[in-house]
Scaffold this motif. Sequence first.
Motif, PDB file in Angstrom:
ATOM      1  N   THR A   8      22.767  -1.898  -9.645  1.00  0.00           N
ATOM      2  CA  THR A   8      21.751  -2.504  -8.786  1.00  0.00           C
ATOM      3  C   THR A   8      20.563  -1.557  -8.602  1.00  0.00           C
ATOM      4  OG1 THR A   8      22.949  -1.717  -6.826  1.00  0.00           O
ATOM      5  CG2 THR A   8      23.364  -3.955  -7.524  1.00  0.00           C
ATOM      6  N   GLU A   9      20.820  -0.263  -8.693  1.00  0.00           N
ATOM      7  CA  GLU A   9      19.735   0.710  -8.594  1.00  0.00           C
ATOM      8  C   GLU A   9      18.714   0.480  -9.709  1.00  0.00           C
ATOM      9  OE1 GLU A   9      18.061   3.402  -6.229  1.00  0.00           O
ATOM     10  OE2 GLU A   9      20.194   2.981  -5.922  1.00  0.00           O
ATOM     11  N   LYS A  10      19.225   0.063 -10.863  1.00  0.00           N
ATOM     12  CA  LYS A  10      18.368  -0.087 -12.046  1.00  0.00           C
ATOM     13  C   LYS A  10      17.915  -1.520 -12.289  1.00  0.00           C
ATOM     14  CE  LYS A  10      18.255   1.168 -16.958  1.00  0.00           C
ATOM     15  NZ  LYS A  10      19.035   1.685 -18.081  1.00  0.00           N
ATOM     16  N   TYR A  11      18.778  -2.493 -11.985  1.00  0.00           N
ATOM     17  CA  TYR A  11      18.506  -3.874 -12.374  1.00  0.00           C
ATOM     18  C   TYR A  11      18.453  -4.840 -11.184  1.00  0.00           C
ATOM     19  CZ  TYR A  11      19.820  -2.184 -17.028  1.00  0.00           C
ATOM     20  OH  TYR A  11      19.894  -1.488 -18.216  1.00  0.00           O
ATOM     21  N   LYS A  12      18.094  -4.360 -10.018  1.00  0.00           N
ATOM     22  CA  LYS A  12      18.168  -5.193  -8.821  1.00  0.00           C
ATOM     23  C   LYS A  12      17.332  -6.466  -8.935  1.00  0.00           C
ATOM     24  CE  LYS A  12      17.767  -5.076  -3.785  1.00  0.00           C
ATOM     25  NZ  LYS A  12      17.458  -4.243  -2.596  1.00  0.00           N
ATOM     26  N   ASP A  13      16.112  -6.372  -9.422  1.00  0.00           N
ATOM     27  CA  ASP A  13      15.236  -7.549  -9.504  1.00  0.00           C
ATOM     28  C   ASP A  13      15.831  -8.610 -10.420  1.00  0.00           C
ATOM     29  OD1 ASP A  13      13.467  -6.357  -7.793  1.00  0.00           O
ATOM     30  OD2 ASP A  13      12.106  -5.653  -9.369  1.00  0.00           O
ATOM     31  N   PHE A  50      22.598   4.533  -2.971  1.00  0.00           N
ATOM     32  CA  PHE A  50      22.592   5.396  -1.791  1.00  0.00           C
ATOM     33  C   PHE A  50      22.391   4.619  -0.487  1.00  0.00           C
ATOM     34  CE2 PHE A  50      20.811   7.676  -5.478  1.00  0.00           C
ATOM     35  CZ  PHE A  50      21.804   8.628  -5.640  1.00  0.00           C
ATOM     36  N   GLN A  51      22.785   3.373  -0.466  1.00  0.00           N
ATOM     37  CA  GLN A  51      22.531   2.520   0.697  1.00  0.00           C
ATOM     38  C   GLN A  51      23.809   2.129   1.442  1.00  0.00           C
ATOM     39  OE1 GLN A  51      19.802  -0.390  -1.466  1.00  0.00           O
ATOM     40  NE2 GLN A  51      18.640  -0.065   0.430  1.00  0.00           N
ATOM     41  N   GLY A  52      24.767   3.029   1.484  1.00  0.00           N
ATOM     42  CA  GLY A  52      25.986   2.765   2.243  1.00  0.00           C
ATOM     43  C   GLY A  52      25.706   2.479   3.702  1.00  0.00           C
ATOM     44  N   LYS A  53      24.759   3.201   4.275  1.00  0.00           N
ATOM     45  CA  LYS A  53      24.394   2.985   5.674  1.00  0.00           C
ATOM     46  C   LYS A  53      23.880   1.562   5.886  1.00  0.00           C
ATOM     47  CE  LYS A  53      21.517   4.895   9.393  1.00  0.00           C
ATOM     48  NZ  LYS A  53      20.548   5.959   9.760  1.00  0.00           N
ATOM     49  N   ASP A  54      23.097   1.060   4.929  1.00  0.00           N
ATOM     50  CA  ASP A  54      22.542  -0.288   5.053  1.00  0.00           C
ATOM     51  C   ASP A  54      23.640  -1.351   4.985  1.00  0.00           C
ATOM     52  OD1 ASP A  54      19.992   0.774   5.232  1.00  0.00           O
ATOM     53  OD2 ASP A  54      19.630   0.657   3.086  1.00  0.00           O
ATOM     54  N   ILE A  55      24.682  -1.074   4.207  1.00  0.00           N
ATOM     55  CA  ILE A  55      25.799  -2.023   4.135  1.00  0.00           C
ATOM     56  C   ILE A  55      26.491  -2.124   5.487  1.00  0.00           C
ATOM     57  CG2 ILE A  55      28.077  -2.437   3.103  1.00  0.00           C
ATOM     58  CD1 ILE A  55      26.989  -1.223   0.518  1.00  0.00           C
ATOM     59  N   VAL A  56      26.746  -0.964   6.102  1.00  0.00           N
ATOM     60  CA  VAL A  56      27.396  -0.952   7.423  1.00  0.00           C
ATOM     61  C   VAL A  56      26.528  -1.696   8.433  1.00  0.00           C
ATOM     62  CG1 VAL A  56      28.232   0.526   9.294  1.00  0.00           C
ATOM     63  CG2 VAL A  56      28.613   1.199   6.911  1.00  0.00           C
ATOM     64  N   THR A  57      25.224  -1.467   8.382  1.00  0.00           N
ATOM     65  CA  THR A  57      24.298  -2.139   9.302  1.00  0.00           C
ATOM     66  C   THR A  57      24.277  -3.643   9.059  1.00  0.00           C
ATOM     67  OG1 THR A  57      22.913  -0.147   9.363  1.00  0.00           O
ATOM     68  CG2 THR A  57      21.919  -2.201  10.117  1.00  0.00           C
ATOM     69  N   ARG A  58      24.287  -4.050   7.786  1.00  0.00           N
ATOM     70  CA  ARG A  58      24.285  -5.476   7.441  1.00  0.00           C
ATOM     71  C   ARG A  58      25.533  -6.170   8.006  1.00  0.00           C
ATOM     72  NH1 ARG A  58      21.973  -9.247   3.649  1.00  0.00           N
ATOM     73  NH2 ARG A  58      23.181 -11.161   3.974  1.00  0.00           N
ATOM     74  N   LEU A  59      26.626  -5.435   8.082  1.00  0.00           N
ATOM     75  CA  LEU A  59      27.862  -5.982   8.644  1.00  0.00           C
ATOM     76  C   LEU A  59      27.837  -6.016  10.174  1.00  0.00           C
ATOM     77  CD1 LEU A  59      30.380  -4.202   6.241  1.00  0.00           C
ATOM     78  CD2 LEU A  59      30.025  -6.683   6.412  1.00  0.00           C
ATOM     79  N   GLY A  60      26.750  -5.493  10.762  1.00  0.00           N
ATOM     80  CA  GLY A  60      26.608  -5.510  12.218  1.00  0.00           C
ATOM     81  C   GLY A  60      27.304  -4.358  12.912  1.00  0.00           C
ATOM     82  N   LYS A  61      27.569  -3.293  12.167  1.00  0.00           N
ATOM     83  CA  LYS A  61      28.265  -2.133  12.729  1.00  0.00           C
ATOM     84  C   LYS A  61      27.351  -0.910  12.742  1.00  0.00           C
ATOM     85  CE  LYS A  61      32.144  -4.460  13.002  1.00  0.00           C
ATOM     86  NZ  LYS A  61      32.793  -4.799  14.290  1.00  0.00           N
TER      87      LYS A  61
END
Length: 434
Positions: A90-95, A111-122
């Motif tokens: 996804t880093e390379k081919y996201k679009d 490097f978006q582990g934090k964003d995943i946790v946030t997306r889950l509402g945590k």
Amino acid sequence: MQVEKKERINLISLGCSKNLVDSELLMGQLLANDYEVVCDDENLNADTLIVNTCGFIGDAKEESVNTILQCIEAKKRGMTKQVFVMGCMTEKYKDEMLKELPEVDAFFGKFQGKDIVTRLGKNYKQDILGIRMLTTPSHYAYLKISEGCDRKCSFCAIPSMTGKHTSKTIEALVQEAELLAQKGVKELLVIAQDLSSYGLDIYGKQSLADLLEELVRIDGIEWIKLHYAYPTAFPYDILPLMAKHEKICNYLDIALQHSSDNMLKMMRRGITLEKTERLIERIREEVPGIAIRTTLMVGHPGETEKDFENLMNFVRKMRFERMGAFAYSNEEGTYAYDKYEDIIPSQVKMQRLDELMELQEQIAEEIANSFVGKHLKVIIDKEDKNYFVGRTEYDSPEVDPEVFIKKEKSINVGEFYTVKITSANAFELFGRLV
């Protein structure tokens, strides 16, 4: 009083061990946020499916896409509520993936582990950084010491996905290793895309030797193995440490890719055949009995029959204890993709690959047979129906030979034993407890 059922998250980790560490760190965050967390690519029943993709070469990308499609199908069948995709691909081919895979609920970079946790509402918990949910057997774990790569190899797309080489501090790594040892980890598999450059960005000098001096002091750690050194500007100061400390295994994974000067130049490896041979000779001279694992490539643009024969002769001469190989994959975003024509037919690539691996199999079998009658220290990884299965200090999980020990005595998984080798083939050793 009825206990509320925890939401279940299944994180499917694909690709290399460096990816696995990223997955384990994210799983640690999810556990800390009170989820039930599993890593299972077969049972897709979960509230959320997360696929950590690999985008290194064609086969890896195909596996990633197929896994995503399986998760989408599970969503259609009501087995899961949502599908997230993360990682190198996804880093390379996201679009492109956004257009082709609209059923995926969200895409995240490597490097978006934090964003995943946030997306889950945590909440992403800063106070547990470095704490992981291990997916390996509890007695070994991977320790990733740096991210990214500054090398300019023609065929490699990794720098475009992972960015510049970035080292973790020695202090942070020692703390992480100590936490792993407290969990019962006995074997540290030290990994990086480029071990040789460790420390240059934060200490101004190669610092792998300094890190090793600290890691060998950790109580509970008995084996340390080094994976993915780079041959150019190799950190020779680690060799006396390997010879001195029993904890540092006589094992080194160093990807050489080729031997022909023509190919090494086209691959932008920054080294020659003569320098490569001197490097291997010095490693073996300073660390007697070392097992060297390498990876080689066939079919890179410009590889002639003469270049391939040079490679075959090199393997015959060097007699690597462990070796893997793969055929060139023409990857977007690489120097080779832009500058060279990928005109070597796939059939020729695969023929060369088969010839090379057939040669290595002969060498590996001869080396394996040299252990027959010897006593080796073995760590036990698992138990199957008829055998306990372990590894020597010359072998890493998943990629190297295993030792099979008949169930004659009581053996505990995760413990070390002395084993007498009774027979061998290219890929397996057989023995009995001493």
